[in-house]
Design a protein around this motif. Structure first.
Motif, short mmCIF file in Angstrom:
data_model
loop_
_atom_site.label_atom_id
_atom_site.label_comp_id
_atom_site.label_asym_id
_atom_site.label_seq_id
_atom_site.Cartn_x
_atom_site.Cartn_y
_atom_site.Cartn_z
N GLY A 104 -44.44 -8.24 -5.88
CA GLY A 104 -44.12 -9.11 -4.75
C GLY A 104 -44.50 -10.55 -5.06
N GLY A 110 -46.95 -12.25 -3.48
CA GLY A 110 -48.41 -12.43 -3.43
C GLY A 110 -49.21 -11.25 -3.93
N LEU A 165 -47.91 -3.90 -6.49
CA LEU A 165 -48.29 -2.52 -6.17
C LEU A 165 -48.18 -1.67 -7.43
CD1 LEU A 165 -46.41 -1.89 -2.79
CD2 LEU A 165 -48.76 -2.64 -3.14
N LYS A 193 -37.37 -8.20 7.74
CA LYS A 193 -37.83 -8.53 6.39
C LYS A 193 -36.64 -8.56 5.44
CE LYS A 193 -41.32 -6.27 4.55
NZ LYS A 193 -42.05 -7.26 3.76
N ASP A 224 -35.51 -11.44 2.46
CA ASP A 224 -35.69 -12.77 1.86
C ASP A 224 -34.38 -13.55 1.79
OD1 ASP A 224 -38.38 -12.57 1.61
OD2 ASP A 224 -38.39 -12.00 -0.52
N ALA A 231 -50.05 -1.63 7.66
CA ALA A 231 -50.02 -1.70 6.19
C ALA A 231 -50.13 -3.15 5.73
CB ALA A 231 -48.73 -1.06 5.68
N1 LIG Z 1 -49.11 0.95 2.07
C1 LIG Z 1 -47.98 0.47 1.55
N2 LIG Z 1 -47.06 1.30 1.00
C2 LIG Z 1 -45.91 0.80 0.48
N3 LIG Z 1 -45.58 -0.51 0.45
C3 LIG Z 1 -46.47 -1.39 0.98
C4 LIG Z 1 -47.70 -0.94 1.55
N4 LIG Z 1 -48.36 -2.03 2.01
C5 LIG Z 1 -47.58 -3.10 1.73
N5 LIG Z 1 -46.44 -2.74 1.12
C6 LIG Z 1 -45.35 -3.62 0.62
O1 LIG Z 1 -45.80 -4.11 -0.62
C7 LIG Z 1 -45.33 -5.43 -0.84
C8 LIG Z 1 -46.52 -6.33 -1.08
O2 LIG Z 1 -46.19 -7.39 -1.87
P1 LIG Z 1 -45.98 -8.87 -1.30
O3 LIG Z 1 -46.56 -9.01 0.06
O4 LIG Z 1 -46.37 -9.79 -2.38
O5 LIG Z 1 -44.40 -8.86 -1.15
P2 LIG Z 1 -43.52 -10.09 -0.75
O6 LIG Z 1 -43.10 -10.82 -1.95
O7 LIG Z 1 -44.22 -10.82 0.34
O8 LIG Z 1 -42.23 -9.37 -0.24
P3 LIG Z 1 -41.98 -8.77 1.16
O9 LIG Z 1 -40.98 -9.70 1.76
O10 LIG Z 1 -41.45 -7.38 0.92
O11 LIG Z 1 -43.32 -8.75 1.87
C9 LIG Z 1 -44.54 -5.82 0.39
O12 LIG Z 1 -43.16 -5.57 0.17
C10 LIG Z 1 -45.09 -4.85 1.45
O13 LIG Z 1 -44.14 -4.61 2.45
#
Ligand SMILES: Nc1ncnc2c1ncn2[C@@H]1O[C@H](COP(=O)(O)OP(=O)(O)OP(=O)(O)O)[C@@H](O)[C@H]1O
Ligand SMILES: [Mg+2]
Length: 265
Positions: free
Chosen positions: A20, A22, A25, A133, A135, A204
């Motif tokens: 992602g 920030g 996973l 959600k 982008d 989450a």
């Molecule tokens: N427990 C979980 N199980 C599966 N996915 C999760 C869990 N918690 C968070 N996520 C997802 O993992 C990602 C975390 O990465 P990050 O927040 O950097 O993504 P992002 O670039 O902000 O993209 P997004 O728009 O999907 O949030 C997010 O897509 C979030 O929705």
């Protein structure tokens, strides 16, 4: 499952599930678990603005751990299992509901812009908003009608998310008020947890100064990601101050905080 006996998997051998903006996973040590790694990347305006702020990931990992552990302790279900190290935490894998749930207590940001309400105005009551959600679309605001019509969540799931959002808001408002910080608004994500033929909605992702608006009660100084969005500088100092006030020791890697530090008025 005994999560205290987490198998150590060298970083290079781990399977990356999602990269992602920030966080990253990775596959967790047990089925149904993931490792959430907090990076130092700061992004805003749909990633058009991007900067590395060294140490931000460490602070967000600690602050989010603190919030989620306390939510677990008061019976608000979250994905958080335990923190593993400076940047990583063990979490339960969920099916993310493709919505951002925003709770607002004070007018700021897009609410102020859209409706012409001056930033800092206390709202007559807490307001919950949903954003889809996506982008490519710039995470547009959507109504319950859109959510159910397009099948992003059922009416029951919307009710569950709103009930969780109100509990999280009440907890966070009190937590931050006790350390001299006003919770203006925050964003949370929810996921579906499948457990022996049962499905429930849990909190989450993360709750940190990246996903909250936090203002110092006395000075109104911003202690959140708006420092980056609005080029105010001092983001790391502000996040460190939030962590310090919550009693989270970051100087050394102690597993538990010493508890909130009361602010005398
Ligand atoms: N427990 C979980 N199980 C599966 N996915 C999760 C869990 N918690 C968070 N996520 C997802 O993992 C990602 C975390 O990465 P990050 O927040 O950097 O993504 P992002 O670039 O902000 O993209 P997004 O728009 O999907 O949030 C997010 O897509 C979030 O929705
Ligand atoms: Mg995200």
């Amino acid at each position: 499952m005994d999560f205290n006996r987490t198998r150590y998997i060298p970083m290079s051998r781990r399977r990356r599930i999602y990269e992602g903006k920030g966080k990253t996973l990775y596959e967790g040590p047990e089925p149904g678990t993931l490792i959430q790694h907090f990076k130092d990347d700061a992004t805003a305006f749909n990633a058009k603005k991007h900067q590395i702020i060294e140490g931000k990931g460490v602070l967000n990992n600690r602050i989010s751990e603190y919030v989620f552990q306390h939510l677990n302790d008061i019976g608000v279900p979250t994905h958080f299992i335990k923190r593993l190290n400076m940047r990583e935490q063990l979490i339960r894998e969920v099916e993310i509901v493709p919505l951002e749930v925003v709770v607002r207590n004070v007018a700021a940001g897009s609410l102020s812009q859209r409706l012409g309400i001056e930033e800092g105005t206390q709202l007559p009551r807490s307001i919950i908003e949903f954003y889809y959600k996506n982008d490519q679309l710039g995470d547009p605001m959507v109504s319950e009608e859109h959510i159910t019509a397009f099948g992003w969540a059922t009416p029951q799931e919307i009710d569950d998310m709103m009930a969780l959002a109100i509990r999280v808001n009440d907890f966070l408002t009190g937590l931050f008020l006790g350390v001299g910080i006003r919770l203006v608004d925050f964003k949370m994500e929810c996921g579906r947890l499948f457990e022996n033929d049962m499905m429930r909605i849990i909190v989450a992702d993360e709750i940190s100064p990246d996903s909250c608006r936090l203002w110092d009660i006395k000075s109104n100084e911003k202690m959140d990601k708006d420092r980056f969005r609005r080029d105010l500088g001092g983001l790391l100092e502000a996040y460190t101050e939030v962590a310090k006030r919550l009693g989270i020791l970051i100087e050394n890697d102690r597993p538990a905080g010493s508890g909130p530090v009361l602010v005398k008025s």
